[in-house]
Structures are given as structure tokens and as C-alpha cells.
Design a protein around this motif. Structure first.
Motif, short mmCIF file in Angstrom:
data_model
loop_
_atom_site.label_atom_id
_atom_site.label_comp_id
_atom_site.label_asym_id
_atom_site.label_seq_id
_atom_site.Cartn_x
_atom_site.Cartn_y
_atom_site.Cartn_z
N ASP A 32 -9.87 -1.46 10.41
CA ASP A 32 -9.24 -2.37 9.47
C ASP A 32 -9.53 -1.93 8.04
OD1 ASP A 32 -7.97 -4.33 11.16
OD2 ASP A 32 -10.01 -4.88 11.78
N LEU A 33 -8.51 -1.96 7.23
CA LEU A 33 -8.68 -1.72 5.80
C LEU A 33 -8.10 -2.93 5.08
CD1 LEU A 33 -7.58 2.02 5.43
CD2 LEU A 33 -9.85 1.11 4.93
N ALA A 34 -8.81 -3.39 4.06
CA ALA A 34 -8.30 -4.52 3.28
C ALA A 34 -7.08 -4.10 2.48
CB ALA A 34 -9.41 -5.04 2.36
N GLU A 35 -6.36 -5.05 1.92
CA GLU A 35 -5.10 -4.77 1.22
C GLU A 35 -5.26 -3.70 0.13
OE1 GLU A 35 -1.96 -5.24 1.50
OE2 GLU A 35 -1.38 -4.50 -0.48
N LYS A 78 0.86 -1.19 0.00
CA LYS A 78 0.00 0.00 0.00
C LYS A 78 0.89 1.23 0.00
CE LYS A 78 -4.30 -0.48 1.90
NZ LYS A 78 -5.32 -0.67 2.96
N ARG A 129 -15.21 4.32 1.77
CA ARG A 129 -14.06 3.50 1.46
C ARG A 129 -14.02 3.26 -0.04
NH1 ARG A 129 -12.86 -0.59 6.45
NH2 ARG A 129 -12.64 1.12 7.93
N GLU A 155 -7.61 -1.37 -0.17
CA GLU A 155 -8.67 -0.43 0.21
C GLU A 155 -8.12 0.79 0.93
OE1 GLU A 155 -13.06 -1.46 2.09
OE2 GLU A 155 -11.28 -1.96 3.26
N ALA A 194 -3.74 2.87 6.08
CA ALA A 194 -3.73 1.94 7.22
C ALA A 194 -3.95 2.77 8.48
CB ALA A 194 -2.41 1.19 7.30
N GLU A 233 -9.43 4.67 3.07
CA GLU A 233 -10.53 5.42 3.69
C GLU A 233 -10.38 6.87 3.24
OE1 GLU A 233 -12.78 4.11 6.34
OE2 GLU A 233 -13.87 6.00 5.97
#
Lengths: 330, 330
Positions: free
Chosen positions: B205-208, A2, B225, B210, B192, B212
Motif C-alpha cells: 500500500d502506498l498513500a495518496e 498520482k 518511501r 507517496e 501504486a 516507493e
């Protein structure tokens, strides 16, 4: 992975274009080949040039300006700049009194700066090289023969830059830079590895409670892996080899530089600074000057390094001398 | 959780002790209650005071010094400072011409600064409050009623600080600060979440793949998101609401501030700066001043925010005025 980036192929040009636009008052970014020069170049002074792989920002490009570098040469990520780029930057930095190359001790950098120096000498530009190898962690590693050059390069560039700015000749600038090299040592720790854009995954894996002690700024392995201890204990492991290697003790005055690796926030760096300073003071060493921040990074690596430079009155005065660059200013 | 820290209970004192020792030439750190004052306090000027939770360093403590804040009041992590600490800092900052409180719009901060202002007025110290609410992402969120105060607080403190330094009276300092508040907007993105030391796990939590968009500096949710797009597209999502909210267009000149959230390295911030600047220029807006760095962080959050301030000649001159603090210096 990321990251705030476009395609991996555009990472270096994007960083440099953004950097050049943000600091157009202080620096000029040249493309093809890429190098950075200062705007207010003083004529008739010794030129100071450094360079190395991209991914360590603000090093070196952020240290171009009054009182520090005349030019910097960024290579691809974690990769040495080519000789032609070093030549172009050095030509631009030469004001007729020759050029000093500040080179971190990595095999590729040493080789390419050496080739460039030969080409420049052929053109009649006097070049002297100062090799920085401040990392006490290991004697040889993935990218090096001998000790690596890491955050200690910052005081070398600052102090040599101040000497060049006050009008010192080529030999004098080299002499003061080498005095810094002789008195500066660094030791780092990683909590999590950097991810190179082209690679897309971290350079190494550390378990949740684990750290790499003595890590290099390209994620090269260090002395050992160990548990993530409280900061005061961890900084002890970083300061102890510095005390030993420099034989620091009573009456010594040092510059204490706590450097973040890129993914570690300033708040944690102040915790490290506090711990490192206490360990030094416990050994009778006086912290006379300080610097805390992300100066020599390793992309998004989490971690920090501790650098000590034994000061004398001249080194202190040159450290204190005015500097006006994107990353250091006083 | 991997952090360079000692016990979580000692995080704030350790940060402040380290900070105070590293910058003893510029600031003085006071304990019980914790607050920070500048060393070279000018007498006879309006006092400028700000504060808020710890974890946003260098904000606010790093902005104490000539040309900016007279005092800063750090609270516990992500928690407002108490009224007694604000009172103590304000007393120290008062030079007889009253004190301006710069308050980011969070319910706790607003309440505690209000209580402190009442206590100070009872002592005969004139207090005026400037509320900063630059975040365009959301109108109300976990910590706020109304818009949040985020990185726009930096130009507010810089410009109000310059006005106070040149001798402006209480009303004039408030007026110029409110002009900045009226013309500054910010929008952020997280890759993150931050981890609060006492909590020990990321705030969300944020997915790989993703992000915000519109995140707050305490990890409060944003607008939505979305996928982790290339930086140029992502910065478009950040700049667009700024253009709309400030109705920016042809002939407008702005300060463009790209701020890192703590876990994002400078190299990526330059990529964001480049993208944001292009989006602004495409809309006919001229970027007249720039600032790129980790100034208003959220512990180790990965991400960045983009701030624009519409400039006029006076705001530009006050932004350019000399400043000498641990984090901003020119």
C-alpha cells in the motif's frame, strides 16, 4: 491523483519535448504552435496530417514518419488543436500535391480542421478531409455529433500513409482512406476512468466490480454499465456489435486490433486478443492481421478496445507496407 | 482487483495463447512445458535463451525473433520457469554451437537455470550463463541475493542477440553480454503496487501522496518511501544513483531507457524521459540512444524505471543492428 508529471500546465510541453528528444532520428517537434513533422520527408507526395487532443499517445505524434503521417498536431489534453497549428503543420506537410486531413469525429476537431482547411485553400494548398467515426457504441456523445473516432484511426493513417508513400494522388489517398473508414469498427470497455492533469480526479466513478461498456477515449459514457465479467464474456460484448455493424461472416478476413487505454498492461491485452479472436473465428471470420498494444490511449484509463477492419487484398498490402514511426515500425 | 482476465488459473495460458496467435508470423508458442521459439531460426548460430516469471510482458517472450532471443521461457506469475521448460527451450534454441542463458538475478531463476544447464551439459549441449543484476536500489531483497535484474536485461538481450546473429561464437556472445552487464544500471519508482491475479489485492500500500523509490519489478521494497514530487525532482532521485554507480561523466555516451511498469501511460514516460535526459546532460553525459516504453512491466504496477548503459562504438552498433521481434523492431 498520482502521475509522473510536473505542474499540470507543463504536461503537454513536457510530453512533446520528451517525445521529440527520444525520437529525434525520426521526427521533429516544433513549438509555438506545437506540431510534429517527419525527418525524412519525401517531396512530391501527398501530405498526410492528423491531430487531436493530447492524452492519447502514441496517437497521433507517434505515427509520424515514413509510410504514415507527414505531420501531427497535438492539442491541449483532450482538446482540439487550434486552426493556426493545423495550418502550420499542413504547410510543412505539403509537398505540392495537396494535403489530406485525417480527423476523428469530435465537434471541436471537425470545426478546427475545417477552419484550417479554408485558410489553407486560400493559400492555394489543396486540402481534403477524411472523417473517422469507427466507434459503434453510441451515435452521439459528450464530444460528438454522430459516432466518435477512436482506435480505427490507426489503420486509416497506416493505410492512407502507405498509399501516399507509394505516390497516390490526392483523390486516390482519400478514396483508400474512406474505404478503410467504411470497413472499420471499434468498441471499448473501461475498468477505471482517466484523470485529466488539470482536474486531478477521475472523470467518472466505477464501483469495484463494475465496467463501462462502449466507453469513449475521453471517458465519455458508453452503452451501459455492467459487471466485470471474465474476459471471454466481456470481449463477446465488444465483438458482437462489430460483427453486426460490419455484417461480418464467412469468408471475411479482418485486421484485429486490440488497443489498451493506457493503464492496462500488455499481458491483459493478450487475454482480450485471445477472447476477441475466438469470438470472431466462431462467427467464421478469419483474422488475417493483428495488432496488440497501447496505441490510442486515454491518459491512464484502465480498459481496452477491440477494432476490426474488413480487409481486401489492397488494404492488406497497404497495411503490410513498410512503416517507420516512433510507435509503429515494420 | 479489476483486470481483463478469465480465472486466475488461466491467466498465464491465456496470455501466451493470445501472444502466440497475435504474433504467429514471428514466434511459435509451445505448451507442456510452455516456451516460445522464433519462426525464422537461423541454423549454425549460438542460441540465446532467457526466461522468468510471467507478468513482465513484453519481457521475455516479446523479445524472441531475429536479432534477439531464440527462445524464451515464461514461468507462472512472478515465479521462475521450471528446469524442464528451460531444457526444452534450450534444446530448441541450440543450433550446434551452444546456448547462452540470460538470467535475471533472482534466487529461483538462478537455481532453475543452473539445474537446466547441468541437464543440458549432460546431453552434450554447451551452456553458458550471463547473470543480469542492474538494479542499483538494493543489494538484497525478497527475491534475491545481491542486486536484482530489471530493465537492464533488455539491452543485454538486444546486444547479445545481435552478436549471436552476426555469427559470434559462444565465448564472444558471453563476453559482449557481460560487457553490457558491467555498464548497465537501473533505478525504479512505484506510484501504486501491482496486483497478482491469484492474490487479488495490491502487493503493498502506498498513500495518496507517496511513492516507493527503488522498487523492484515484483513490488519488492526499494530504498525508501517518499513524497510524490514533480517528475523532474523524482527523476533526479532515479538518475543520481546511476551517475554514481557507473561513475558517468564528461565524454560518456549512454543509451537511456525509460521503462514503464505496466500501469503508466506513454505520455508520462515521455515526461520522465525528458527529466532523466536533462539530469544526465547536466552531468555532461551525452544521450546517444533512447528507448521509451513499457518493456519490463510488473503486471499493472504504476511507475517507471530509468536505465543507463554506457556505450562504446561496438555496443552502439549492436544496439542499432536490425531486430524483428513482437516488441522491438527496427
Amino acid at each position: 491523483m498520482k502521475k509522473l508529471m510536473n505542474e499540470a500546465d507543463r504536461f503537454v510541453p513536457d510530453v512533446l519535448e520528451g517525445f521529440g528528444a527520444a525520437h529525434a532520428d525520426l521526427v521533429q517537434v516544433h513549438g509555438d504552435p506545437w506540431f510534429v513533422t517527419r525527418r525524412d520527408r519525401a517531396s512530391g507526395k501527398v501530405g498526410l496530417v492528423s491531430g487531436g487532443g493530447t492524452g492519447h499517445e502514441p496517437l497521433h505524434v507517434g505515427f509520424v514518419g515514413h509510410g504514415m503521417l507527414d505531420a501531427a498536431v497535438p492539442g491541449p489534453v483532450f482538446t482540439s488543436p487550434t486552426p493556426d497549428a493545423i495550418v502550420a503543420a499542413s504547410r510543412a506537410a505539403d509537398g505540392g500535391r495537396g494535403v489530406v486531413h485525417v480527423v476523428k469525429n469530435y465537434t471541436g476537431d471537425v470545426l478546427n480542421f475545417e477552419t484550417a482547411a479554408e485558410l489553407l485553400e486560400d493559400e492555394g494548398i489543396a486540402v481534403r478531409t477524411v472523417l473517422v467515426d469507427d466507434d459503434v457504441a453510441v451515435q452521439g456523445s459528450t464530444f460528438t455529433a454522430g459516432r466518435r473516432g477512436v482506435a480505427g484511426v490507426v489503420p486509416v493513417e497506416k493505410i492512407a500513409g502507405a498509399a501516399a508513400e507509394r505516390g497516390d494522388g490526392l483523390d486516390e489517398v482519400v478514396a483508400v482512406a474512406e474505404r478503410v473508414v467504411g470497413q472499420v469498427r471499434t468498441m471499448g470497455v473501461a475498468l477505471a476512468a482517466a484523470t485529466v492533469p488539470h482536474v486531478g480526479r477521475p472523470g467518472f466513478d466505477l464501483a469495484e466490480g463494475e465496467v463501462e461498456i462502449g466507453v469513449g477515449i475521453h471517458g465519455e459514457p458508453g452503452r451501459r454499465r455492467g459487471p466485470l465479467e471474465p474476459a471471454d464474456a466481456l470481449t463477446g460484448h465488444l465483438v458482437e456489435p462489430l460483427l453486426q455493424d460490419l455484417a461480418l461472416g464467412g469468408d471475411d478476413e479482418v485486421l484485429l486490433l486490440v488497443n489498451g487505454m493506457g493503464g492496462t498492461p500488455l499481458s491483459e491485452l493478450y487475454v482480450v486478443y485471445r477472447g476477441a479472436r475466438r469470438h470472431l473465428e466462431d462467427a467464421g471470420v478469419r483474422v488475417a492481421r493483428s495488432s496488440v498494444g497501447n496505441l490510442v490511449t486515454s491518459l491512464d484509463m484502465q480498459g481496452a478496445s477491440v477494432t476490426t477492419l474488413r480487409l481486401d487484398p489492397e488494404l492488406m498490402a497497404l497495411w503490410d507496407a513498410p512503416v517507420r514511426t516512433p510507435a509503429l515500425r515494420w
